[in-house]
Design a protein around this motif. Structure first.
Motif, mmCIF file in Angstrom:
data_model
loop_
_atom_site.group_PDB
_atom_site.id
_atom_site.type_symbol
_atom_site.label_atom_id
_atom_site.label_comp_id
_atom_site.label_asym_id
_atom_site.label_seq_id
_atom_site.Cartn_x
_atom_site.Cartn_y
_atom_site.Cartn_z
ATOM 1 N N SER A 207 60.902 -45.080 13.252
ATOM 2 C CA SER A 207 61.077 -43.682 12.847
ATOM 3 C C SER A 207 62.278 -43.026 13.494
ATOM 4 N N GLY A 208 62.963 -43.726 14.408
ATOM 5 C CA GLY A 208 64.124 -43.145 15.059
ATOM 6 C C GLY A 208 64.004 -43.197 16.570
ATOM 7 N N PRO A 209 64.855 -42.471 17.304
ATOM 8 C CA PRO A 209 64.813 -42.498 18.765
ATOM 9 C C PRO A 209 63.571 -41.820 19.318
ATOM 10 N N LEU A 210 62.975 -42.420 20.325
ATOM 11 C CA LEU A 210 61.813 -41.877 21.013
ATOM 12 C C LEU A 210 62.237 -41.571 22.446
ATOM 13 N N VAL A 211 62.405 -40.283 22.734
ATOM 14 C CA VAL A 211 62.854 -39.839 24.054
ATOM 15 C C VAL A 211 61.962 -38.682 24.479
ATOM 16 N N LEU A 212 60.873 -38.989 25.146
ATOM 17 C CA LEU A 212 59.956 -37.966 25.627
ATOM 18 C C LEU A 212 59.242 -38.512 26.858
ATOM 19 N N ALA A 213 59.549 -37.954 28.016
ATOM 20 C CA ALA A 213 58.984 -38.456 29.271
ATOM 21 C C ALA A 213 57.600 -37.874 29.499
ATOM 22 N N PRO A 214 56.574 -38.709 29.642
ATOM 23 C CA PRO A 214 55.258 -38.197 30.066
ATOM 24 C C PRO A 214 55.341 -37.744 31.524
ATOM 25 N N GLY B 63 62.141 -33.371 24.226
ATOM 26 C CA GLY B 63 62.700 -34.650 23.812
ATOM 27 C C GLY B 63 62.689 -34.809 22.319
ATOM 28 N N ALA B 64 62.510 -36.022 21.880
ATOM 29 C CA ALA B 64 62.517 -36.344 20.454
ATOM 30 C C ALA B 64 61.466 -37.394 20.173
ATOM 31 N N LEU B 65 60.819 -37.277 19.026
ATOM 32 C CA LEU B 65 59.820 -38.242 18.576
ATOM 33 C C LEU B 65 60.291 -38.982 17.335
ATOM 34 N N GLY B 66 61.578 -39.080 17.173
ATOM 35 C CA GLY B 66 62.164 -39.731 16.006
ATOM 36 C C GLY B 66 63.365 -38.940 15.540
ATOM 37 N N ASP B 67 63.932 -39.359 14.424
ATOM 38 C CA ASP B 67 65.040 -38.603 13.856
ATOM 39 C C ASP B 67 64.521 -37.725 12.719
ATOM 40 N N GLY B 68 65.374 -36.945 12.150
ATOM 41 C CA GLY B 68 64.981 -36.095 11.033
ATOM 42 C C GLY B 68 64.094 -34.962 11.478
ATOM 43 N N ALA B 69 62.870 -34.876 10.939
ATOM 44 C CA ALA B 69 62.000 -33.729 11.145
ATOM 45 C C ALA B 69 61.463 -33.625 12.562
ATOM 46 N N LEU B 70 61.445 -34.713 13.323
ATOM 47 C CA LEU B 70 60.891 -34.685 14.677
ATOM 48 C C LEU B 70 61.966 -34.961 15.729
ATOM 49 N N ALA B 71 63.200 -34.586 15.421
ATOM 50 C CA ALA B 71 64.299 -34.845 16.346
ATOM 51 C C ALA B 71 64.316 -33.874 17.516
ATOM 52 N N GLU B 72 63.549 -32.793 17.466
ATOM 53 C CA GLU B 72 63.544 -31.804 18.546
ATOM 54 C C GLU B 72 62.109 -31.401 18.842
#
Length: 400
Positions: free
Chosen positions: A84-91, A358-367
Motif C-alpha cells: 500500500s506504500g510507505p509505512l512510517v509510524l513509530a509505536p 507518520g504515514a500508513l501508505g501512499d495516497g489517502a493515508l500518506a499523512e
C-alpha cells in the motif's frame, strides 16, 4: 619508603580510576548489544505467544521473528515499504522502552567503570551508539523481504539518533554533566525545566484521558471492529497490543485536537473543533475513538482546556520552585519566565506531534497525526498565558 609502599598494590589490585582504557568502550558496546538482543527476544516472544492463539496456526516462528524485528525498527524511526506504500509510524510506547534501555545501559557503564571527564563519557557514548546502530543495520538486512522492503537509510539514522539522545542523557546524568551545565546557567533555568516537564506530563496525561473518554463513548464500535476479525483470538489480542503501543501516538493526536489544529488520519479524515471530515480508515480498534458523525464531539470541545491546564501546571511549578538555586524576583519576573515556560511547552508538544505522526501508505493515508508546527504554535500561545498567570500568582503566594 612509606611513600613507595603506599604506591605498591597487591596482585590483581588497581588504583582507583586506573582501569584499562579500552574497558568502558567494550562494556558500552556489549551493553548496547544486550539491549537489542533482550528487547528483540521479549518482543519476539510476545508475537509468538499472540500467534499461538490463532486457530489456523498463525505465523511461523520465522515470520513472527521478522514481524518483531520490523516493529523494533519502526519504533526507532525506521520505515517499511509495503504493497500500500510507505509505512512510517513509530509505536511510541516501544520507542520509550528502547530509549529507557539505552539510557540505563549508558548509566550502568559509567557507574561500573568509574568514568570521569568529558572524554570518558564520549568514550562510552560513541561505542554504545555505534554498536546499537550496527545492530539496527544488521537487523534491517535480516528482516527485509519482498513483501516489506526496509528503508535502510531511515533505519540507520533513526537508530543512531535514538541511541545518541537516550544514551547521552543517561551517561550525562550519571556523570553529573547535566547538573554541571545547569549550575553555569542562570538560576531560574533549573525550575524552568522542571516546570516544562511537569506541564508536558500533564498535557500527555490529559491527551490519554481524552482518548480513553472517546473510546468509552464508542465501546460498541470498538467491539464491532474487534469482532469483524472473525473470532480470531490472535487478531484480537494482536490489535489490542498494537493499540497499547500506539497510545502515546493517540495522545499526541489528542493534544493537536486540544490545541486547535486537530489531527488527520489520511486525507479523508480530519478531526478538529472547526469541523469533522470522515473517510475510510484502517480497521484498527483504537480508531473507534474517532467521531461517528460530522458533528464536533463534546469531548473535543472540552479538550480545549488542556493547553491552559498544562500551562497552569507549568506556571505553578515554576512559581513554587523559582527561588531554587538563588533565583530571585517578584511576581512579574516569575510571570515573564512563565511565558517562556509556556513557549517551551509548546515546542515539546509540537515535537511530540511530529514524532507521533507518520504515514500508513501512499495516497489517502500518506499523512497521519497532528500537524507539528501549528500544534506547537497554538499550544505555546495558550499555555504561555496560563503559565504566566500561574507563575505570577504562585510566586506572589510563596513570598507571602
Amino acid at each position: 619508603m612509606v611513600s613507595l609502599l603506599a604506591r605498591l598494590t597487591l596482585p590483581g589490585q588497581q588504583e582507583p580510576g586506573a582501569g584499562r582504557p579500552w574497558q568502558p568502550a567494550v562494556l558500552a558496546a556489549v551493553a548496547a548489544l544486550a539491549v537489542s538482543v533482550l528487547g528483540l527476544l521479549g518482543l519476539g516472544l510476545a508475537v509468538v505467544v499472540v500467534q499461538t492463539l490463532d486457530p489456523a496456526g498463525g505465523l511461523p516462528v520465522g515470520g513472527a521473528a521478522r514481524l518483531a524485528g520490523q516493529l523494533w525498527l519502526l519504533a526507532q524511526g525506521g520505515g517499511l515499504t509495503v504493497a500500500s506504500g510507505p509505512l512510517v509510524l513509530a509505536p511510541l510506547l516501544l520507542t520509550l522502552a528502547i530509549a529507557w534501555g539505552l539510557s540505563s545501559a549508558g548509566r550502568g557503564v559509567v557507574r561500573a567503570c568509574d568514568v570521569s571527564g568529558v572524554r570518558g563519557v564520549a568514550a562510552v557514548l560513541g561505542p554504545l551508539a555505534a554498536a546499537h546502530t550496527v545492530m539496527a543495520v544488521l537487523l534491517a538486512l535480516a528482516v527485509d523481504d519482498a513483501g516489506a522492503r526496509v528503508d535502510l537509510l531511515r533505519c540507520t539514522l533513526g537508530a543512531a539518533v535514538l541511541a545518541v539522545v537516550a544514551a547521552g542523557w543517561g551517561t550525562a546524568r550519571e556523570f553529573g554533566l547535566l547538573d554541571h551545565v545547569l549550575d553555569r546557567l542562570p538560576p531560574p533555568v533549573r525550575p524552568l525545566l522542571r516546570a516544562v516537564l511537569a506541564g508536558f506530563l500533564a498535557a500527555v496525561a490529559c491527551g490519554l484521558a481524552v482518548v480513553a473518554v472517546a473510546l468509552a463513548a464508542d465501546a460498541r464500535g470498538y467491539a464491532a471492529l474487534s469482532g469483524s476479525l472473525g473470532g480470531s483470538g490472535a487478531g484480537v489480542v494482536g490489535l489490542l497490543a498494537l493499540g497499547v503501543l500506539l497510545l502515546p501516538n493517540a495522545a499526541a493526536a489528542a493534544i493537536g485536537l486540544a490545541a486547535g489544529p486537530g489531527f488527520a488520519v489520511g486525507s479523508g479524515t480530519l478531526v478538529s473543533v472547526h469541523g469533522v471530515t470522515l473517510g475510510a480508515v484502517p480497521a484498527l480498534p483504537l480508531l473507534a475513538a474517532l467521531p461517528d458523525t460530522q458533528a464536533v464531539p463534546l469531548v473535543a470541545l472540552v479538550a480545549q482546556v488542556v493547553p491552559a491546564l498544562a500551562g497552569l501546571v507549568a506556571g505553578v511549578t515554576l512559581g513554587r520552585r523559582f527561588d531554587q538555586g538563588g533565583a530571585d524576583g517578584g511576581s512579574v519576573v516569575a510571570g515573564l519566565w512563565g511565558v517562556l515556560a509556556g513557549a517551551l511547552l509548546g515546542v515539546a508538544c509540537g515535537l511530540l506531534a511530529w514524532i507521533g505522526g507518520g504515514a500508513l501508505g501512499d495516497g489517502a493515508l500518506a499523512e497521519v497525526g497532528a500537524p507539528a508546527v501549528s500544534t506547537g504554535l497554538a499550544f505555546a500561545a495558550q499555555a504561555g498565558i496560563a503559565a504566566a498567570v500561574g507563575a505570577a500568582v504562585s510566586r506572589w503566594r510563596a513570598r507571602g
